[in-house]
Design an enzyme around this catalytic site. Sequence first.
Site, PDB file in Angstrom:
ATOM      1  N   CYS A  34       1.039  -2.199  -9.450  1.00 58.85           N
ATOM      2  CA  CYS A  34       0.800  -1.795 -10.803  1.00 58.85           C
ATOM      3  C   CYS A  34       1.263  -2.718 -11.777  1.00 58.85           C
ATOM      4  O   CYS A  34       1.255  -2.675 -13.080  1.00 58.85           O
ATOM      5  CB  CYS A  34       1.709  -0.097 -10.896  1.00 58.85           C
ATOM      6  SG  CYS A  34       3.339  -0.284 -10.716  1.00 58.85           S
ATOM      7  N   ASP A  36       4.776  -3.149 -12.717  1.00 61.41           N
ATOM      8  CA  ASP A  36       5.998  -2.717 -13.167  1.00 61.41           C
ATOM      9  C   ASP A  36       7.006  -3.398 -12.491  1.00 61.41           C
ATOM     10  O   ASP A  36       7.231  -3.583 -11.425  1.00 61.41           O
ATOM     11  CB  ASP A  36       6.056  -1.126 -13.237  1.00 61.41           C
ATOM     12  CG  ASP A  36       4.937  -0.510 -13.957  1.00 61.41           C
ATOM     13  OD1 ASP A  36       4.275  -1.230 -14.608  1.00 61.41           O
ATOM     14  OD2 ASP A  36       5.013   0.780 -13.993  1.00 61.41           O
ATOM     15  N   CYS A 103       6.797   5.259  -8.533  1.00 63.25           N
ATOM     16  CA  CYS A 103       7.774   4.778  -9.638  1.00 63.25           C
ATOM     17  C   CYS A 103       8.946   5.192  -9.288  1.00 63.25           C
ATOM     18  O   CYS A 103      10.113   4.442  -9.670  1.00 63.25           O
ATOM     19  CB  CYS A 103       7.393   5.515 -10.893  1.00 63.25           C
ATOM     20  SG  CYS A 103       5.411   5.540 -11.211  1.00 63.25           S
TER      21      CYS A 103
HETATM   22 FE1  FES Z   1       4.047   1.645 -11.211  1.00 62.17          FE
HETATM   23 FE2  FES Z   1       4.974   3.631 -12.541  1.00 62.17          FE
HETATM   24  S1  FES Z   1       2.900   3.045 -12.519  1.00 62.17           S
HETATM   25  S2  FES Z   1       6.121   2.187 -11.460  1.00 62.17           S
END
Ligand code: FES
Length: 138
Positions: A34, A36, A103
């Site tokens: 993702c 992040d 997450c």
């Molecule tokens: Fe990847 Fe939340 S979408 S950490």
Amino acid sequence: MEYSEKVMDHFMNPRNVGEIPNADGVGQVGNAKCGDIMKVFLKIDNDIIVDAKFQTFGCGAAVATSSMATELVRGKTVQEALQVTNRVVMEALDGLPPVKVHCSCLAEEALHAALWDYAEKKHMVIDGLKKPKADIHE
Ligand code: FES
């Protein structure tokens, strides 16, 4: 997708945002899928986590889980902090939707990375702590 009130609260009003200058442990972990990124800073005095802060470049659940994770480890010993797993963080937030579980794993890994950094700086071994990954692929 439904988020709990606690998740929304920690997303809208995240606790412990920022960095700690001269932190005793700093850990950064990214999620390769993702994109992040989460960074955790710990101030540790006499084996007690006296301060914890975070910077998260990521989704709302990443912000909420890092906020809750830093809240939960404050005042804990290093060993107690290891018990703050992604499940514990999720339970404290009254759950996350299944697609957002990763997450909370990012929060656990970033916390472990900061503890690992602390242990390396102190030339010590923390029982039960595995070398964290720089990137999660899930
Ligand atoms: Fe990847 Fe939340 S979408 S950490």
